[in-house]
Design a protein around this motif. Structure first.
Motif, PDB file in Angstrom:
ATOM      1  N   PHE A  53       0.837  -1.201   0.000  1.00  0.00           N
ATOM      2  CA  PHE A  53       0.000   0.000   0.000  1.00  0.00           C
ATOM      3  C   PHE A  53       0.873   1.252   0.000  1.00  0.00           C
ATOM      4  N   ASN A  57       1.061   4.043  -3.034  1.00  0.00           N
ATOM      5  CA  ASN A  57       0.449   5.325  -2.692  1.00  0.00           C
ATOM      6  C   ASN A  57       1.496   6.326  -2.224  1.00  0.00           C
ATOM      7  N   ASN A  71      -7.481   6.881   0.741  1.00  0.00           N
ATOM      8  CA  ASN A  71      -7.333   5.501   0.246  1.00  0.00           C
ATOM      9  C   ASN A  71      -7.237   4.503   1.391  1.00  0.00           C
ATOM     10  N   ALA A  72      -6.503   4.863   2.433  1.00  0.00           N
ATOM     11  CA  ALA A  72      -6.377   3.973   3.597  1.00  0.00           C
ATOM     12  C   ALA A  72      -7.724   3.796   4.284  1.00  0.00           C
ATOM     13  N   GLY A  75     -10.061   1.573   2.462  1.00  0.00           N
ATOM     14  CA  GLY A  75      -9.685   0.169   2.555  1.00  0.00           C
ATOM     15  C   GLY A  75     -10.140  -0.523   3.833  1.00  0.00           C
TER      16      GLY A  75
END
Length: 89
Positions: A53, A57, A71-72, A75
């Motif tokens: 990740f 990213n 994004n984290a 997820g």
């Protein structure tokens, strides 16, 4: 499959090179040595997922802090991290 032959002094052939994987493993090694100090086999997949990740990213790819955080958070939606009590048998 295209490959480069380091033994013959070849390091790039068109778009094929080993810099990307070397960069990934350098980041992984720095994280383990500098932050975690030890990686258990049981959780190796989680460590690798975290560094994958991070690598996908990173700022070098144009992903800034706000997008990386979004994004984290995206997820983790609908997921729950639990650990079994190992003393429960």
């Amino acid at each position: 499959m295209t490959a480069v032959n380091h033994r013959d002094g070849e390091y790039v052939r068109g778009d094929v090179h080993s810099n990307t994987v070397e960069s990934y493993f350098a980041t992984l090694k720095r994280g383990i040595v500098g932050t975690y100090h030890h990686v258990s086999e049981q959780h190796l997949g989680r460590y690798l997922a975290e560094f994958s990740f991070r690598h996908s990213n990173r700022a070098a790819l144009g992903v800034e802090d706000d997008v990386r955080a979004a994004n984290a958070l995206r997820g983790i939606v609908g997921k729950r991290l639990t650990y079994r009590d190992s003393s429960a048998g």
